[in-house]
Design an enzyme around this catalytic site. Structure first.
Site, PDB file in Angstrom:
ATOM      1  CE  LYS A   9     -50.744 -29.438   4.273  1.00  0.00           C
ATOM      2  NZ  LYS A   9     -50.495 -29.068   5.689  1.00  0.00           N
ATOM      3  CG  ASP A 130     -49.341 -33.021   4.317  1.00  0.00           C
ATOM      4  OD1 ASP A 130     -50.199 -33.411   5.142  1.00  0.00           O
ATOM      5  OD2 ASP A 130     -48.597 -32.051   4.515  1.00  0.00           O
TER       6      ASP A 130
END
Length: 305
Positions: A9, A130
């Site tokens: 990401k 996350d």
């Protein structure tokens, strides 16, 4: 055997709030899954094992989020059935790319499927800030400590060139430095320097950049050199040290990476993708995101490497 890919990401924007009573910082920003992937395999075994299947070495034992995810699911299922897991690392560790969190999310979802356990964002949050985003994947505005997600359309019409400088940064060290510096704000990127798909965003900025550059001054040198060679801004993702730029397409991004100074830990061309992980077996393919024909074709391409 079940195979899975987990995606890195990037943070197109990352805003940090002061540390709270629980010892955590509140965060906000636009997070995006990209087509830089690790590969995992899962099957029942005679004893628990985790081994590298290609790429770089893997962290064995409890320190690996893959095992923490498997243990969490087996506890939910009331099972201790042994698992044999393979992990092929391509996404560099300690790079701000969420590689470990993505591995944990893919393991959570896949072992959950194997054990018949419904996987939720609440379970994912037990593994790290996350992991809820990596479980859902795609594109989202993130708030709270990472557990609050507001999905948004995946932007398109551009590619990313990513460079990991020869620096390793501890997320905890960068946050400590940010606190010691009084919580500085990052410098926003001008709209004219952004792809059209991102020009309507609120400020594209990373508040952790000043702290990351203070912890590792070499990061600032690499950013300036990339910007000189690329003729455009180089942005930091997460707590770093990965830097990235926006390019028209894969060919332009690949050309930019040809101009990267020697010594980078890793480089990659990537595009935004609508999922954080995809699993498959002989019969089917699945993900948190809905897979239509186009995304299945993309997933097949990423499985093929």
């Amino acid at each position: 055997m079940i195979e899975a890919i987990s995606c890195a990401k990037v943070n197109f924007s990352l805003r940090i709030g002061p540390v709270q009573e629980d010892g955590l910082h509140r965060v906000g920003g636009h997070f995006q899954s990209i087509s830089w992937t690790d590969r995992l395999t899962f099957e029942w075994g005679e004893e628990d094992s985790l081994a590298a299947i290609d790429g770089g070495p893997v962290i064995a034992g409890w320190d690996n989020l893959v095992w923490q995810a498997a243990a969490l699911i087996r506890a939910e299922a009331g099972s201790q059935r042994p698992l044999r897991i393979g992990l092929g690392k391509s996404i560099p560790a300690a790079a701000g790319l969420g590689g470990g969190s993505g591995n944990g999310a893919a393991a959570l979802a896949t072992v959950g499927r194997m054990c018949g356990v419904a996987v939720t964002s609440e379970l994912a949050a037990k593994l790290g800030s996350d992991v809820p985003f990596c479980l859902r994947g795609g594109s989202a505005e993130v708030a709270g400590t990472g557990e609050t997600l507001y999905p948004r359309d995946v932007p398109s019409g551009f590619s990313l060139g990513l460079v990991v400088p020869p620096v390793e940064l501890s997320t905890a060290a960068v946050f400590r430095q940010w606190d010691e510096m009084g919580g500085p704000s990052g410098t926003p990127v001008a709209g004219s320097d952004l792809p059209p798909a991102l020009r309507g965003d609120d400020q594209i900025v990373n508040d952790l950049y000043p702290a990351a550059a203070a912890v590792a001054p070499l990061l600032e040198e690499w950013r300036h050199e990339l910007e000189r060679r690329w003729g455009r801004p180089a942005l930091l993702t997460g707590s770093g040290p990965t830097l990235f730029g926006f390019f028209v397409d894969d060919a332009e991004a690949a050309g930019a990476l040809d101009a990267v100074p020697p010594g980078a830990r890793a480089t990659a061309v990537a595009e935004p993708v609508p999922f954080g992980w995809v699993g498959r077996d002989d019969a089917t393919m699945w993900s948190f995101a809905e897979l239509d024909d186009a995304t299945r074709e993309l997933a097949h391409r990423l499985f093929a490497g």
